[in-house]
Enzyme design. Structure first.
Site, PDB file in Angstrom:
ATOM      1  N   HIS A   1     -92.197  -1.488 -16.330  1.00 31.73           N
ATOM      2  CA  HIS A   1     -91.367  -0.069 -16.149  1.00 31.73           C
ATOM      3  C   HIS A   1     -91.423   0.566 -17.627  1.00 31.73           C
ATOM      4  O   HIS A   1     -91.484   0.037 -18.826  1.00 31.73           O
ATOM      5  CB  HIS A   1     -89.822  -0.623 -15.997  1.00 31.73           C
ATOM      6  CG  HIS A   1     -89.156   0.706 -15.734  1.00 31.73           C
ATOM      7  ND1 HIS A   1     -88.545   1.705 -16.788  1.00 31.73           N
ATOM      8  CD2 HIS A   1     -88.389   1.316 -14.535  1.00 31.73           C
ATOM      9  CE1 HIS A   1     -87.861   2.729 -16.052  1.00 31.73           C
ATOM     10  NE2 HIS A   1     -88.041   2.590 -15.005  1.00 31.73           N
TER      11      HIS A   1
ATOM     12  N   LYS B   1     -80.819  -0.367 -13.571  1.00 29.95           N
ATOM     13  CA  LYS B   1     -81.247  -0.561 -14.849  1.00 29.95           C
ATOM     14  C   LYS B   1     -79.795  -1.031 -15.572  1.00 29.95           C
ATOM     15  O   LYS B   1     -79.387  -2.293 -14.710  1.00 29.95           O
ATOM     16  CB  LYS B   1     -80.928   1.064 -15.679  1.00 29.95           C
ATOM     17  CG  LYS B   1     -82.201   1.729 -14.860  1.00 29.95           C
ATOM     18  CD  LYS B   1     -82.875   3.011 -15.587  1.00 29.95           C
ATOM     19  CE  LYS B   1     -83.728   3.654 -14.696  1.00 29.95           C
ATOM     20  NZ  LYS B   1     -84.366   4.712 -15.646  1.00 29.95           N
TER      21      LYS B   1
ATOM     22  N   GLY C   1     -85.078   9.996 -15.475  1.00 23.50           N
ATOM     23  CA  GLY C   1     -83.739  10.204 -16.147  1.00 23.50           C
ATOM     24  C   GLY C   1     -83.700  11.426 -16.714  1.00 23.50           C
ATOM     25  O   GLY C   1     -82.729  11.753 -17.506  1.00 23.50           O
TER      26      GLY C   1
ATOM     27  N   GLU D   1     -94.476   6.516 -11.950  1.00 26.40           N
ATOM     28  CA  GLU D   1     -93.161   7.080 -12.686  1.00 26.40           C
ATOM     29  C   GLU D   1     -93.850   7.912 -13.784  1.00 26.40           C
ATOM     30  O   GLU D   1     -93.812   7.356 -14.761  1.00 26.40           O
ATOM     31  CB  GLU D   1     -92.440   5.756 -13.158  1.00 26.40           C
ATOM     32  CG  GLU D   1     -91.782   5.012 -11.930  1.00 26.40           C
ATOM     33  CD  GLU D   1     -90.584   4.675 -12.113  1.00 26.40           C
ATOM     34  OE1 GLU D   1     -89.602   4.733 -11.345  1.00 26.40           O
ATOM     35  OE2 GLU D   1     -90.313   3.850 -13.170  1.00 26.40           O
TER      36      GLU D   1
ATOM     37  N   GLY E   1     -83.616   5.430  -9.863  1.00 30.26           N
ATOM     38  CA  GLY E   1     -82.828   5.011 -10.935  1.00 30.26           C
ATOM     39  C   GLY E   1     -81.382   5.746 -10.697  1.00 30.26           C
ATOM     40  O   GLY E   1     -80.494   5.282  -9.747  1.00 30.26           O
TER      41      GLY E   1
ATOM     42  N   ASN F   1     -83.034   1.089  -8.729  1.00 33.61           N
ATOM     43  CA  ASN F   1     -83.286   0.623 -10.132  1.00 33.61           C
ATOM     44  C   ASN F   1     -81.717   0.655 -10.708  1.00 33.61           C
ATOM     45  O   ASN F   1     -81.710   1.957 -11.242  1.00 33.61           O
ATOM     46  CB  ASN F   1     -84.579   0.943 -10.777  1.00 33.61           C
ATOM     47  CG  ASN F   1     -84.546   0.568 -12.127  1.00 33.61           C
ATOM     48  OD1 ASN F   1     -83.645  -0.590 -12.786  1.00 33.61           O
ATOM     49  ND2 ASN F   1     -85.435   0.962 -13.040  1.00 33.61           N
TER      50      ASN F   1
ATOM     51  N   GLU G   1     -89.248   1.901 -19.649  1.00 31.38           N
ATOM     52  CA  GLU G   1     -88.445   1.541 -20.429  1.00 31.38           C
ATOM     53  C   GLU G   1     -88.844  -0.011 -21.100  1.00 31.38           C
ATOM     54  O   GLU G   1     -88.448  -0.037 -22.320  1.00 31.38           O
ATOM     55  CB  GLU G   1     -86.975   1.557 -19.843  1.00 31.38           C
ATOM     56  CG  GLU G   1     -86.634   2.823 -19.697  1.00 31.38           C
ATOM     57  CD  GLU G   1     -85.581   3.169 -18.621  1.00 31.38           C
ATOM     58  OE1 GLU G   1     -84.916   2.177 -18.318  1.00 31.38           O
ATOM     59  OE2 GLU G   1     -85.509   4.127 -18.031  1.00 31.38           O
TER      60      GLU G   1
ATOM     61  N   SER H   1     -86.454  10.916 -11.227  1.00 31.01           N
ATOM     62  CA  SER H   1     -85.342  11.944 -10.977  1.00 31.01           C
ATOM     63  C   SER H   1     -85.277  12.375  -9.337  1.00 31.01           C
ATOM     64  O   SER H   1     -85.363  13.320  -9.141  1.00 31.01           O
ATOM     65  CB  SER H   1     -85.627  13.060 -11.758  1.00 31.01           C
ATOM     66  OG  SER H   1     -85.314  12.856 -13.080  1.00 31.01           O
TER      67      SER H   1
HETATM   68  P1  PGA Z   1     -84.451   7.992 -12.427  1.00 29.66           P
HETATM   69  O1  PGA Z   1     -85.352   6.678 -12.657  1.00 29.66           O
HETATM   70  O2  PGA Z   1     -84.438   8.067 -10.985  1.00 29.66           O
HETATM   71  O3  PGA Z   1     -82.961   7.985 -12.904  1.00 29.66           O
HETATM   72  O4  PGA Z   1     -85.329   9.147 -13.078  1.00 29.66           O
HETATM   73  C1  PGA Z   1     -86.159   6.181 -12.160  1.00 29.66           C
HETATM   74  C2  PGA Z   1     -86.674   4.922 -12.949  1.00 29.66           C
HETATM   75  O5  PGA Z   1     -86.472   4.706 -14.047  1.00 29.66           O
HETATM   76  O6  PGA Z   1     -86.954   3.584 -11.968  1.00 29.66           O
END
Ligand code: PGA
Length: 256
Positions: free
Chosen positions: A95, A11, A173, A167, A233, A9, A97, A212
């Site tokens: 997601h 983003k 993140g 998630e 991510g 992803n 976000e 992460s």
């Molecule tokens: P991250 O994001 O691996 O940077 O924690 C995962 C995601 O939001 O899909």
């Protein structure tokens, strides 16, 4: 055997030059294996670049969001049929976000899940609890509410062509990963929610973990029995890291 998936992803990251370098690298380094899908989910303006670049390779691509509507006066939105027109395989739905920053509700996310399937895309339904909810002992109830919204709108059979991504919001993140045991417990719970309506289907459902995931922890997480890959991510922006994570998923697949 269940199919595994590793999806990157991106983003809101990328540029034509950066994407080109990243994609060329991934095409060279990711070795396709049976039963493991590898996808990248890029920002809308770059989807056609990604589609062109990945044509003929073992990698597929996805989008990070879509409209719940198929066509019409929805300025700024992108529909499922438009994504399908370019050969899109997957689309992230719900997601955290989107839920947090754009106020997407369970109802709207369920509608987007339906819109993705109408267009022939595979929705990756993202679910997960916040730290506050986890500390309050609400993890299971939150996941149930998020999954129930889709079960109610689309029915259990819809999960035959869908992926679920667990998630935990507190792990996205932040560098703070769920322990393999925490991930396994949540994945098992998610599978049981679907199994309550169709055990056979639940046994086949791909449930990936996101939050992460890095080369250093992927192997441990992917070795959990109900973890079928990852939604990646930050680490999906670094070719060596994403490749290493895909290799960890491939190793877990071979071990089964
Ligand atoms: P991250 O994001 O691996 O940077 O924690 C995962 C995601 O939001 O899909």
């Amino acid at each position: 055997m269940r199919r595994r998936l590793v999806a990157g992803n991106w983003k809101m990251h990328g540029s034509r030059a950066v994407n080109l370098a990243l994609l060329s690298s991934l095409k060279r380094s990711i070795v396709p294996i049976d039963g493991l899908g590898v996808a990248v989910c890029a920002p809308f303006p770059y989807l056609s670049q990604v589609a062109d670049s990945l044509r003929g390779s073992s990698l597929v691509w996805g989008a990070q969001d879509l409209s719940e509507h198929d066509v019409g006066p929805y300025t700024g939105e992108v529909s499922g049929p438009m994504l399908a027109d370019f050969g899109c395989a997957y689309v992230l739905v719900g997601h955290s976000e989107r839920r947090v920053l754009h106020g997407e509700t369970d109802r709207q996310i369920a509608a987007k899940f339906g819109a993705a399937q109408r267009a022939g895309l595979i929705p990756v339904l993202c679910v997960g609890e916040t730290l506050e909810q986890r500390d309050g002992g609400e993890m299971q109830a939150v996941l149930r509410r998020q999954v129930d919204a889709v079960l109610k709108a689309s029915g259990v059979a819809a999960f035959r062509r869908a992926v679920v991504a667990y998630e935990p919001v507190w792990a996205i993140g932040t560098g703070r990963t769920a322990t393999p045991a925490q991930a396994q417990a949540a994945h098992l719970h998610l599978r049981s929610l679907v199994a309550a309506q169709d055990a056979g289907l639940a046994a086949e459902l791909t449930i990936v973990y996101g939050g992460s995931v890095k080369p250093g922890n992927a192997k441990e997480i992917f070795s959990m029995p109900d973890v079928d890959g990852g939604l990646i991510g930050g680490a999906s922006l670094v070719a060596e890291d994403f490749t290493a994570i895909c290799s960890a998923a491939a190793a877990a697949q071979k071990q089964e």
